[in-house]
Write an enzyme that holds these catalytic residues in place. Sequence first.
Site, mmCIF file in Angstrom:
data_model
loop_
_atom_site.group_PDB
_atom_site.id
_atom_site.type_symbol
_atom_site.label_atom_id
_atom_site.label_comp_id
_atom_site.label_asym_id
_atom_site.label_seq_id
_atom_site.Cartn_x
_atom_site.Cartn_y
_atom_site.Cartn_z
ATOM 1 N N LEU A 185 0.872 -1.169 0.000
ATOM 2 C CA LEU A 185 0.000 0.000 0.000
ATOM 3 C C LEU A 185 0.912 1.224 0.000
ATOM 4 C CD1 LEU A 185 -2.642 -0.832 2.786
ATOM 5 C CD2 LEU A 185 -3.020 -0.828 0.316
ATOM 6 N N ASP A 186 0.420 2.348 -0.531
ATOM 7 C CA ASP A 186 1.160 3.591 -0.365
ATOM 8 C C ASP A 186 1.365 3.807 1.127
ATOM 9 O OD1 ASP A 186 1.093 4.042 -3.079
ATOM 10 O OD2 ASP A 186 -0.464 5.576 -3.001
ATOM 11 N N ARG A 187 2.461 4.421 1.502
ATOM 12 C CA ARG A 187 2.803 4.636 2.907
ATOM 13 C C ARG A 187 1.693 5.338 3.681
ATOM 14 N NH1 ARG A 187 5.178 8.774 5.680
ATOM 15 N NH2 ARG A 187 5.380 9.974 3.773
ATOM 16 N N LEU A 188 0.959 6.245 3.033
ATOM 17 C CA LEU A 188 -0.059 7.030 3.721
ATOM 18 C C LEU A 188 -1.451 6.409 3.688
ATOM 19 C CD1 LEU A 188 1.013 10.616 2.593
ATOM 20 C CD2 LEU A 188 1.602 9.397 4.701
ATOM 21 N N THR A 189 -1.611 5.271 3.025
ATOM 22 C CA THR A 189 -2.911 4.610 2.931
ATOM 23 C C THR A 189 -3.096 3.666 4.112
ATOM 24 O OG1 THR A 189 -2.814 4.708 0.519
ATOM 25 C CG2 THR A 189 -4.397 3.173 1.477
#
Length: 197
Positions: free
Chosen positions: A5-9
């Site tokens: 996942l994207d780091r911020l998701t």
Amino acid sequence: PAHRLDRLTAGVLVFTVDPAHRAAYQDLFAARRVAKSYLAVAPAPEGTPHVRERSSRIVKTRGVLQAAEVDGPPDAHTRIMLLGVREPDPGGSATPLGLYRLEPSTGRTHQLRVHMNALGTPILGDDLYPRVRTITPGDFSHPLQLLAETIGFTDPVSGAERRFRTRRSLEAWPSGKARAQDPGHPPSAPAPNSCML
């Protein structure tokens, strides 16, 4: 981890306990045999369609923070459903906010963020789209309003149908309202071998 996942998701992420099985689960993602859905909060200008799709070619260049849509055969596809709309908070943006369900059938880097931005509805809290914003490391005061909601697949080891749903909700949307408005994804209908995380 069996995927990324994207780091911020926030939300559901699949891990394997036995390293010997990791490749089998990674192959599910590579072969697009995993059904995924995400929730996002983003602007919902008047006239926003309830269902739309975005297909494009996305390129992420090493050293460049943003991915970009470019000419060429599409390699990224997302189905986007508007689940609900609410008026913005007083003193904020004048544009109503929407809760969206995003269903990618591909998994390109930043795909959901790029597609939502390209449609003129960038996800709240996004520090890359439409423009790069400098955020102090560790500052999560305005988190990206993107949540990996569900993931489902046929288990490559046992053959069982698996479905996982996060218990988390998005800070910018009152908890529970999305599922109440969306009869297609009722919260009280777990599938066999499903799990709430």
